[in-house]
Design an enzyme around this catalytic site. Structure first.
Site: not given
Ligand code: THU
Length: 161
Positions: A69, A74, A79, A81, A116
């Site tokens: 979301i 920013y 994320c 997860e 991440c």
């Molecule tokens: N993102 C995730 O939701 N999970 C991850 O493990 C890696 C990155 C999202 C965060 C952001 O909305 C987009 O991916 C680009 O970084």
């Protein structure tokens, strides 16, 4: 040769201590991946256009999904997860077996989307290093499974405080 060794570390490998092992079956992995793929459309990613979804399996069999979301500010982005973990924990769940993660540009998974560092640390708070399984999925047929320890070695956790 090095490639072969690397593949050895990719999962579904048997655990030395069966009492610790709670590895997901192929059917469970596929069902989790399906649940994550089905949620990709809910991802809110108007800035990166990188859509991510996850499905978190609890020891009671319940599955909690999450998507990324994003936010115009920013760093306020959450994320996929962490969304799944926070949804589950806020509903009283703390015992987790596995999480499936899929994601890709414009919502099309085109490879493995690894969690991440912040998400790995959130997993570290609640999950066993050796038995929690992280399923990185490009599709229901194409996935790899890692233990949390493989993705977050030499970590800091609750028992350190
Ligand atoms: N993102 C995730 O939701 N999970 C991850 O493990 C890696 C990155 C999202 C965060 C952001 O909305 C987009 O991916 C680009 O970084």
């Amino acid at each position: 040769m090095e490639m072969e060794e690397k593949n050895e570390t990719i999962v579904n490998r048997p655990k030395a201590d069966a009492s610790v092992s709670q590895g997901v079956t192929a059917e469970e992995a596929k069902a989790l991946i399906r649940a994550a793929l089905d949620k990709l459309a809910s991802s809110y990613a108007p800035y990166s256009h990188f859509h991510v979804a996850s499905a978190l399996l609890c020891s009671d069999g319940s599955v909690h999904t999450g998507v990324n979301i994003e936010n115009a500010s920013y760093p306020a982005t959450n994320c996929a997860e962490r969304t799944a973990f926070f949804k589950a924990v806020s509903e009283g769940h703390r015992d987790f077996r596995a999480i499936a993660i899929c994601g890709g540009k414009n919502g099309r998974p085109a490879g493995y989307c690894a969690p991440c560092g912040i998400c790995r640390q959130v997993m570290r708070e609640f999950c066993s290093l050796d038995s929690f399984q992280i399923i990185l999925a490009a599709s229901e047929e194409d996935y790899r499974i890692y233990s949390l320890e493989e993705l977050l070695p030499v970590s800091f956790g609750p028992e350190n405080l």
